[in-house]
Scaffold this motif. Structure first.
Motif, PDB file in Angstrom:
ATOM      1  N   SER A   1       0.731  -1.148  -0.060  1.00 30.24           N
ATOM      2  CA  SER A   1      -0.139   0.076  -0.124  1.00 30.24           C
ATOM      3  C   SER A   1       0.841   1.209  -0.022  1.00 30.24           C
TER       4      SER A   1
ATOM      5  N   SER B   1      -2.055  -1.120  -3.811  1.00 33.48           N
ATOM      6  CA  SER B   1      -3.049   0.086  -3.678  1.00 33.48           C
ATOM      7  C   SER B   1      -2.155   1.188  -3.426  1.00 33.48           C
TER       8      SER B   1
ATOM      9  N   HIS C   1      -6.962  -1.474  -6.238  1.00 30.40           N
ATOM     10  CA  HIS C   1      -7.519  -0.824  -4.967  1.00 30.40           C
ATOM     11  C   HIS C   1      -6.968   0.570  -4.902  1.00 30.40           C
TER      12      HIS C   1
ATOM     13  N   ASN D   1     -12.605   3.984   0.487  1.00 34.72           N
ATOM     14  CA  ASN D   1     -11.683   2.738  -0.034  1.00 34.72           C
ATOM     15  C   ASN D   1     -12.578   2.251  -1.240  1.00 34.72           C
TER      16      ASN D   1
ATOM     17  N   ALA E   1     -12.240  -0.582  -4.877  1.00 35.04           N
ATOM     18  CA  ALA E   1     -11.749  -1.783  -5.265  1.00 35.04           C
ATOM     19  C   ALA E   1     -12.350  -2.295  -6.342  1.00 35.04           C
TER      20      ALA E   1
END
Length: 403
Positions: free
Chosen positions: A126, A164, A198, A252, A254
């Motif tokens: 991430s 992500s 993501h 968030n 995705a």
């Protein structure tokens, strides 16, 4: 890695906090610290000792996710990451599909290091990109450039199976058009990747105790008007939906199947443990559900782990009321909402006991909330959820909904 036994074992998520950064970002209120020197051997020893302590409390579990957060975990040596993951595998059963995430900043990224983290067992990264404009990165106190950010995204796609990255919007002086351009640029990077499914898209908030808080209070930091920020949120939903990355949680987005399994453990109120300074946990011990926190100070945490095997400074049994409030506040952040059967199983009582039923009926009438069937597999389950119209108002709704 131990094989899964025939008898199901309760799942467990593990959070590992690495509290060190190269510098403190002016908007950040996380438990992060700048240090000239870090004894990585001592830190690896302490993290593994605290994990061992928690194995004694948790009993046999099936680890479904591990998340290295911070701070800047990509500053740690890959050998430290490997030691922690090896210890976890020795203490618990590790799910074959375990998600192992490491947070990384572009300033601490290089090809060899990503290769080493991947070899250590990390399978998801991430990236803290935050902006795709150099001048805005400087304003946010970030030490990387857009060029370094793009290089880090490319490297993540080379060495990890999933990735992500984060962006912050409603920044100082940002217009709706500028955010639209930047978001489309970010989604183009996702479209070009087979693994970056993501995005975490956060509205800039001013947190008490940060440098931005003091500047904002004195009128030196001006954010977009509330209606402009609301338009940015709406535009974000529209554009991400059109690109096949719908919001599964407030901030968030995705592709289906690429949701963060670790964060879903928090939002669906599963058991998790946290090790490292300031880490939090929620753990069922002998049938009782506990909230656990660790000492925030890195030096104090390290000292206490060396002395006692752990640095837990709070272990509180959660009442039905406390569990209900936490489960409602976390679960309603999700697009799917709260599974009503799961709520009753966890809390021991129906959700109606803990919410203002008259206010809930009003929210139904306004189309801000609804009861709906969510079907992740073969059997649909009843959920209480916030609608798309209600989600921008979530914080205000929660304040009145909880009885």
């Amino acid at each position: 890695m131990p094989a899964l036994p025939d008898t199901p074992i309760a799942p467990l998520a593990i959070y590992v906090h690495w509290p060190f950064c190269l510098s403190k970002c002016p908007y950040c209120d996380f438990n992060s610290h700048v240090r000239d020197r870090i004894d990585e051997t001592a830190w690896a020893d302490a993290l593994c000792r605290e994990l061992t302590h928690y194995r004694g409390l948790s009993g046999p579990r099936r680890v479904t996710s591990v998340f290295f957060g911070g701070g800047t975990p990509s500053l740690m040596a890959a050998t430290t990451t490997e030691r922690v993951l090896t210890t976890i595998a020795q203490l618990w059963t590790v799910d074959p599909a375990v998600e192992i995430t490491l947070e990384a900043n572009p300033t601490s990224v290089e090809a060899q290091k990503f290769k080493d983290f991947s070899a250590a067992g990390v399978n998801r990264v991430s990236l803290g990109i935050q902006a795709l404009q150099d001048e805005d990165l400087k304003a946010l106190g970030r030490e990387h450039s857009v060029s370094e950010a793009l290089d880090a995204i490319a490297l993540s796609q080379k060495y990890f199976t999933r990735s992500s990255f984060d962006l912050i919007y409603a920044r100082m002086g940002q217009s709706l058009t500028a955010w639209e351009t930047e978001l489309k640029q970010a989604l183009a990077l996702v479209d070009d990747s087979n693994i970056a499914g993501h995005l975490s898209l956060y509205q800039l908030t001013i947190e008490r105790g940060t440098s931005f808080y003091h500047a904002h209070k004195k009128g030196r930091l001006i954010l977009p008007e509330e209606d402009v920020a609301a338009d940015m949120y709406d535009l974000t939903q529209q554009i991400c939906n059109a690109h096949g990355l719908p919001a599964y949680e407030v901030s968030n987005h995705a592709r289906p199947g690429e949701e963060s399994r670790h964060n879903l453990a928090y939002w669906t109120y599963q058991d998790y443990i946290g090790v490292g300074p300031g880490a939090h946990g929620r753990l069922t011990i002998e049938g009782e559900h506990y909230a656990l926190t660790q000492d925030r100070s890195p030096e104090k945490w390290l000292k206490n782990v060396a002395a006692a095997g752990h640095a837990t400074d709070q272990k509180e049994a959660l009442s039905a009321q406390m569990k209900a409030e936490e489960m409602i506040m976390m679960g309603l952040r999700l697009n799917r909402g709260i599974a009503l059967d799961a709520f009753e199983n966890r809390v021991g009582q129906k959700i109606d006991k803990f919410i203002d039923s008259q206010y809930l009926e009003r929210l139904f009438e306004l189309d801000y909330m609804e009861k709906a069937a969510y079907q992740p597999a073969a059997q649909a389950q009843a959920h209480l959820r916030v609608t798309a119209q209600g989600m921008p108002l979530l914080n205000g709704l929660l304040g009145r909904l909880l009885a």
